[in-house]
Write a protein that holds these residues in place. Structure first.
Motif: not given
Length: 280
Positions: A230, A110-111, A253, A234, A7, A237, A257, A114-115, A127, A260
């Motif tokens: 997870s 979300g997808l 961003t 985060n 990421v 990041e 994360g 994320s991308f 979202y 989520v």
């Protein structure tokens, strides 16, 4: 800007493209006045504005930890308000449709987020609203069977979150390259298993993975542990993003994360508590 986190690598590359396209940095920030960071080479004159006066170089303020905290609190507030509104405004007859609809729309959003290679605040806020509807419907369903379970799940979720923050701050758990790869791989595996389980359920096949039994409880515990870990990714990041000087809007961003992870942890805690109370 090399990092083992995919990421951060993606965001770092996007930031580099912005600088190459002419986005500079504010005076006093790393890279200011250096060739290759959106600034003219040494000795080259700055472009001039109309009338011949020197034009100020465009500035992009790098994100800070405070930016991420503010954005995260904002998204949590939006999600909470949306959840409360859905709980109180959506009639019982439409609960199922709202639950499934919000889940599907939230998954797609979300997808997409994320991308995406560019942070999009509008999509992230949307979202949060959609996930608020989903969380509100799920919470209302569980609360109708187990009084007080929602508050217990909320307290447990934030308790785990702050515990992980303390452990990361104290460097008890560190996001090493091996740790990062392991958590990402396990998360991908868990989501694949949940997706397969969902498809099988549509065809009437019950694997027991989400039922009140030994398999269901163990799976929920695994999900809770992975969701908790997870947060270490985060936090890393955010720390690395600040160090790399990513533009301020990438704080959205990072906040996405964290949101989520919190929603996933909350849902798993909620499910586990329902299993435990169901045994009474």
């Amino acid at each position: 800007m090399k990092t083992s986190n995919p990421v951060l690598s993606r965001l770092g590359q996007a930031a580099e493209r912005e600088r190459a396209a002419g986005y500079g940095q504010a005076p006093g920030q790393p890279g200011y006045g250096q060739p290759g960071y959106g600034q003219p080479a040494y000795g080259a004159p700055y472009p001039t504005a109309t009338g011949g006066y020197p034009a100020s170089p465009p500035a992009v303020r790098p994100m800070t930890v405070d930016d991420v905290v503010v954005k995260t609190v904002t998204l949590l507030g939006i999600t909470g308000i949306s959840a409360v509104a859905a709980w109180n405004l959506i009639p019982a007859s439409a609960t199922g449709a709202a639950w499934i609809g919000a889940a599907l729309v939230g998954l797609v959003l979300g997808l997409v987020i994320s991308f995406m290679r560019v942070a999009n605040p509008a999509l992230v806020v949307t979202y949060a609203v959609v996930e608020g509807v989903f969380v509100g419907m799920v919470s209302k369903f569980f609360e109708s069977f187990y009084s007080g379970i929602v508050m217990q799940a909320v307290v447990a979720t934030f308790g785990v979150f702050f515990l992980m923050a303390v452990l990361y701050r104290a460097r008890v758990i560190r996001a090493t390259p091996k740790f990062t790869r392991a958590i990402i791989s396990i998360m991908a595996g868990l989501f694949a298993v949940m997706l397969i389980n969902f498809v099988l359920a549509l065809f009437g096949v019950n694997t027991g993975l989400r039922d009140n039994g030994a398999i269901g409880i163990i799976f929920s515990l695994v999900c809770i542990v992975v969701a908790s870990l997870s947060f270490i990714l985060n936090f890393n990041e955010v720390e690395e993003g600040v160090r790399m000087g990513l533009p301020q809007r990438y704080s959205w961003t990072a906040a996405f994360g964290i949101l989520v992870g919190l929603i996933w942890l909350y849902l798993e805690v909620l499910r586990l508590l329902s299993f435990l109370q169901g045994d009474d």
